[in-house]
Design a protein around this motif. Structure first.
Motif, PDB file in Angstrom:
ATOM      1  N   LEU A 172     -17.815 -24.050  -4.196  1.00  0.00           N
ATOM      2  CA  LEU A 172     -18.353 -25.096  -5.034  1.00  0.00           C
ATOM      3  C   LEU A 172     -18.704 -26.588  -4.733  1.00  0.00           C
ATOM      4  CD1 LEU A 172     -15.241 -24.913  -7.761  1.00  0.00           C
ATOM      5  CD2 LEU A 172     -17.608 -24.271  -8.251  1.00  0.00           C
ATOM      6  N   ALA A 173     -18.535 -26.526  -3.158  1.00  0.00           N
ATOM      7  CA  ALA A 173     -18.666 -27.800  -2.402  1.00  0.00           C
ATOM      8  C   ALA A 173     -18.061 -28.906  -3.099  1.00  0.00           C
ATOM      9  CB  ALA A 173     -20.244 -27.843  -2.203  1.00  0.00           C
ATOM     10  N   LEU A 174     -16.922 -28.878  -3.547  1.00  0.00           N
ATOM     11  CA  LEU A 174     -16.186 -29.929  -4.188  1.00  0.00           C
ATOM     12  C   LEU A 174     -14.799 -30.045  -3.239  1.00  0.00           C
ATOM     13  CD1 LEU A 174     -16.296 -29.272  -7.945  1.00  0.00           C
ATOM     14  CD2 LEU A 174     -17.564 -31.095  -6.757  1.00  0.00           C
ATOM     15  N   PRO A 175     -14.211 -31.547  -3.224  1.00  0.00           N
ATOM     16  CA  PRO A 175     -13.126 -31.852  -2.769  1.00  0.00           C
ATOM     17  C   PRO A 175     -11.838 -30.899  -3.221  1.00  0.00           C
ATOM     18  CG  PRO A 175     -14.128 -33.756  -2.975  1.00  0.00           C
ATOM     19  CD  PRO A 175     -15.006 -32.589  -3.787  1.00  0.00           C
ATOM     20  N   LEU A 176     -11.147 -30.235  -2.502  1.00  0.00           N
ATOM     21  CA  LEU A 176      -9.954 -29.627  -2.942  1.00  0.00           C
ATOM     22  C   LEU A 176      -9.072 -30.322  -3.984  1.00  0.00           C
ATOM     23  CD1 LEU A 176      -8.089 -27.048  -2.444  1.00  0.00           C
ATOM     24  CD2 LEU A 176      -7.029 -28.075  -0.829  1.00  0.00           C
ATOM     25  N   GLY A 177      -8.859 -31.595  -4.223  1.00  0.00           N
ATOM     26  CA  GLY A 177      -8.085 -32.077  -5.083  1.00  0.00           C
ATOM     27  C   GLY A 177      -8.996 -32.070  -6.555  1.00  0.00           C
ATOM     28  N   VAL A 178     -10.224 -32.250  -6.417  1.00  0.00           N
ATOM     29  CA  VAL A 178     -11.048 -31.931  -7.582  1.00  0.00           C
ATOM     30  C   VAL A 178     -10.830 -30.613  -8.206  1.00  0.00           C
ATOM     31  CG1 VAL A 178     -13.287 -32.307  -8.313  1.00  0.00           C
ATOM     32  CG2 VAL A 178     -12.697 -33.840  -7.193  1.00  0.00           C
ATOM     33  N   VAL A 179     -10.965 -29.671  -7.225  1.00  0.00           N
ATOM     34  CA  VAL A 179     -10.833 -28.383  -7.826  1.00  0.00           C
ATOM     35  C   VAL A 179      -9.602 -27.916  -8.219  1.00  0.00           C
ATOM     36  CG1 VAL A 179     -10.973 -25.919  -7.084  1.00  0.00           C
ATOM     37  CG2 VAL A 179     -12.736 -27.656  -6.113  1.00  0.00           C
ATOM     38  N   ARG A 180      -8.331 -28.573  -7.922  1.00  0.00           N
ATOM     39  CA  ARG A 180      -7.051 -28.230  -8.235  1.00  0.00           C
ATOM     40  C   ARG A 180      -7.016 -28.813  -9.809  1.00  0.00           C
ATOM     41  NH1 ARG A 180      -3.598 -29.529  -2.855  1.00  0.00           N
ATOM     42  NH2 ARG A 180      -3.409 -27.414  -2.269  1.00  0.00           N
ATOM     43  N   VAL A 181      -7.520 -30.143  -9.882  1.00  0.00           N
ATOM     44  CA  VAL A 181      -7.623 -30.735 -11.128  1.00  0.00           C
ATOM     45  C   VAL A 181      -8.524 -29.663 -12.338  1.00  0.00           C
ATOM     46  CG1 VAL A 181      -8.595 -32.608 -12.631  1.00  0.00           C
ATOM     47  CG2 VAL A 181      -7.301 -32.940 -10.450  1.00  0.00           C
ATOM     48  N   LEU A 182      -9.558 -29.368 -11.829  1.00  0.00           N
ATOM     49  CA  LEU A 182     -10.368 -28.365 -12.909  1.00  0.00           C
ATOM     50  C   LEU A 182      -9.770 -27.091 -13.209  1.00  0.00           C
ATOM     51  CD1 LEU A 182     -13.856 -28.966 -11.447  1.00  0.00           C
ATOM     52  CD2 LEU A 182     -12.936 -30.105 -13.251  1.00  0.00           C
ATOM     53  N   LEU A 183      -8.904 -26.632 -11.868  1.00  0.00           N
ATOM     54  CA  LEU A 183      -8.172 -25.260 -12.407  1.00  0.00           C
ATOM     55  C   LEU A 183      -7.223 -25.617 -13.272  1.00  0.00           C
ATOM     56  CD1 LEU A 183      -8.365 -23.615  -8.557  1.00  0.00           C
ATOM     57  CD2 LEU A 183      -9.633 -23.096 -10.663  1.00  0.00           C
ATOM     58  N   GLY A 184      -6.360 -26.729 -13.139  1.00  0.00           N
ATOM     59  CA  GLY A 184      -5.387 -27.163 -14.115  1.00  0.00           C
ATOM     60  C   GLY A 184      -5.590 -27.050 -15.417  1.00  0.00           C
ATOM     61  N   ASP A 185      -7.037 -27.742 -15.768  1.00  0.00           N
ATOM     62  CA  ASP A 185      -7.494 -27.576 -17.023  1.00  0.00           C
ATOM     63  C   ASP A 185      -7.779 -26.227 -17.627  1.00  0.00           C
ATOM     64  OD1 ASP A 185      -7.416 -30.579 -16.863  1.00  0.00           O
ATOM     65  OD2 ASP A 185      -9.397 -30.773 -16.411  1.00  0.00           O
ATOM     66  N   LEU A 186      -8.428 -25.579 -16.689  1.00  0.00           N
ATOM     67  CA  LEU A 186      -8.729 -24.114 -17.308  1.00  0.00           C
ATOM     68  C   LEU A 186      -7.500 -23.180 -17.435  1.00  0.00           C
ATOM     69  CD1 LEU A 186     -11.549 -23.229 -14.637  1.00  0.00           C
ATOM     70  CD2 LEU A 186     -11.757 -23.822 -17.138  1.00  0.00           C
ATOM     71  N   LEU A 187      -6.300 -23.477 -16.613  1.00  0.00           N
ATOM     72  CA  LEU A 187      -5.113 -22.812 -16.878  1.00  0.00           C
ATOM     73  C   LEU A 187      -4.459 -23.136 -18.190  1.00  0.00           C
ATOM     74  CD1 LEU A 187      -3.062 -20.860 -15.450  1.00  0.00           C
ATOM     75  CD2 LEU A 187      -2.165 -22.845 -14.329  1.00  0.00           C
ATOM     76  N   ASP A 188      -4.635 -24.385 -18.485  1.00  0.00           N
ATOM     77  CA  ASP A 188      -3.898 -24.853 -19.912  1.00  0.00           C
ATOM     78  C   ASP A 188      -4.754 -24.214 -20.766  1.00  0.00           C
ATOM     79  OD1 ASP A 188      -2.374 -26.516 -18.283  1.00  0.00           O
ATOM     80  OD2 ASP A 188      -3.014 -28.270 -18.626  1.00  0.00           O
ATOM     81  N   ARG A 189      -5.834 -24.032 -20.647  1.00  0.00           N
ATOM     82  CA  ARG A 189      -6.661 -23.454 -21.724  1.00  0.00           C
ATOM     83  C   ARG A 189      -6.770 -22.130 -21.742  1.00  0.00           C
ATOM     84  NH1 ARG A 189     -10.761 -27.237 -20.231  1.00  0.00           N
ATOM     85  NH2 ARG A 189     -12.189 -25.707 -19.898  1.00  0.00           N
ATOM     86  N   GLY A 190      -5.932 -21.261 -20.631  1.00  0.00           N
ATOM     87  CA  GLY A 190      -5.855 -19.903 -20.498  1.00  0.00           C
ATOM     88  C   GLY A 190      -7.089 -19.279 -20.346  1.00  0.00           C
ATOM     89  N   LEU A 191      -7.882 -19.753 -19.346  1.00  0.00           N
ATOM     90  CA  LEU A 191      -9.195 -19.312 -19.128  1.00  0.00           C
ATOM     91  C   LEU A 191      -8.815 -18.458 -17.636  1.00  0.00           C
ATOM     92  CD1 LEU A 191     -11.747 -22.147 -20.672  1.00  0.00           C
ATOM     93  CD2 LEU A 191     -11.104 -19.721 -21.217  1.00  0.00           C
ATOM     94  N   ILE A 192      -8.120 -18.753 -17.005  1.00  0.00           N
ATOM     95  CA  ILE A 192      -7.738 -18.149 -15.822  1.00  0.00           C
ATOM     96  C   ILE A 192      -6.405 -17.800 -15.525  1.00  0.00           C
ATOM     97  CG2 ILE A 192      -9.462 -19.658 -14.408  1.00  0.00           C
ATOM     98  CD1 ILE A 192      -7.204 -21.451 -13.432  1.00  0.00           C
ATOM     99  N   LEU A 193      -6.101 -16.785 -14.494  1.00  0.00           N
ATOM    100  CA  LEU A 193      -5.099 -16.471 -14.257  1.00  0.00           C
ATOM    101  C   LEU A 193      -4.636 -16.725 -12.691  1.00  0.00           C
ATOM    102  CD1 LEU A 193      -4.871 -12.808 -15.980  1.00  0.00           C
ATOM    103  CD2 LEU A 193      -4.073 -14.939 -16.758  1.00  0.00           C
ATOM    104  N   VAL A 194      -3.496 -17.052 -12.376  1.00  0.00           N
ATOM    105  CA  VAL A 194      -3.037 -17.491 -11.108  1.00  0.00           C
ATOM    106  C   VAL A 194      -2.298 -16.695 -10.513  1.00  0.00           C
ATOM    107  CG1 VAL A 194      -2.506 -19.356  -9.601  1.00  0.00           C
ATOM    108  CG2 VAL A 194      -3.807 -19.852 -11.601  1.00  0.00           C
ATOM    109  N   ARG A 195      -2.400 -16.027  -9.245  1.00  0.00           N
ATOM    110  CA  ARG A 195      -1.490 -15.091  -8.531  1.00  0.00           C
ATOM    111  C   ARG A 195      -1.089 -16.035  -7.460  1.00  0.00           C
ATOM    112  NH1 ARG A 195      -4.212  -9.572  -8.343  1.00  0.00           N
ATOM    113  NH2 ARG A 195      -6.297 -10.811  -8.585  1.00  0.00           N
ATOM    114  N   ARG A 196       0.154 -16.448  -7.247  1.00  0.00           N
ATOM    115  CA  ARG A 196       0.663 -17.161  -5.994  1.00  0.00           C
ATOM    116  C   ARG A 196       0.776 -16.240  -5.092  1.00  0.00           C
ATOM    117  NH1 ARG A 196       0.292 -21.801  -8.670  1.00  0.00           N
ATOM    118  NH2 ARG A 196       1.231 -21.887 -10.785  1.00  0.00           N
ATOM    119  N   ALA A 197       0.500 -16.817  -3.588  1.00  0.00           N
ATOM    120  CA  ALA A 197       0.287 -16.100  -2.500  1.00  0.00           C
ATOM    121  C   ALA A 197       1.908 -15.765  -2.166  1.00  0.00           C
ATOM    122  CB  ALA A 197      -0.265 -17.168  -1.375  1.00  0.00           C
ATOM    123  N   PRO A 198       2.305 -14.877  -1.520  1.00  0.00           N
ATOM    124  CA  PRO A 198       3.446 -14.354  -1.353  1.00  0.00           C
ATOM    125  C   PRO A 198       3.990 -15.205  -0.035  1.00  0.00           C
ATOM    126  CG  PRO A 198       2.172 -12.715  -0.491  1.00  0.00           C
ATOM    127  CD  PRO A 198       1.223 -13.730  -1.446  1.00  0.00           C
TER     128      PRO A 198
END
Length: 120
Positions: free
Chosen positions: A74-100
């Motif tokens: 995305l060529a965006l800072p990591l902090g910005v991407v984390r915020v956007l992912l949080g918004d998408l997760l709240d709306r149920g649009l993404i699934l996240v698999r934590r790294a082992p």
């Protein structure tokens, strides 16, 4: 001749430029989600994207993609991407698999790595 302030926000080849803090609406972290760099994100559906960034994230995450790879693509800072992912997760649009969790590295392995680096 000096540029006028409104010209600072336009790049001839890219069009209007949006600053990263504007993309995240001034937030530096998401209130309810924290994403590890190696966590894998996958799209749970394309409906509900509110911004071009949301749409691009959902498009890229058709196959599992790590948070670090996503920020790079995305060529965006990591902090910005984390915020956007949080918004998408709240709306149920993404699934996240934590790294082992990686097993702890033994002292001998670290010593071998240091010795190998010194040998270079």
């Amino acid at each position: 001749m000096a540029e006028r302030p409104e010209e600072w926000w336009v790049d001839e080849s890219a069009g209007p430029v949006v600053r990263p803090f504007a993309v995240a609406r001034g937030r530096t972290r998401h209130a309810s989600a924290d994403f590890d760099l190696l966590a894998e994100v996958v799209s749970a559906g394309r409906g509900g994207a509110r911004t071009p960034e949301d749409e691009r994230i959902l498009e890229l995450c058709g196959a599992p993609l790590s948070v670090a790879e996503l920020a790079s693509d995305l060529a965006l800072p990591l902090g910005v991407v984390r915020v956007l992912l949080g918004d998408l997760l709240d709306r149920g649009l993404i699934l996240v698999r934590r790294a082992p969790e990686a097993p702890p590295v033994g002292r001998n392995v670290l010593k071998d790595v240091i010795d190998g680096l010194r040998a270079l």
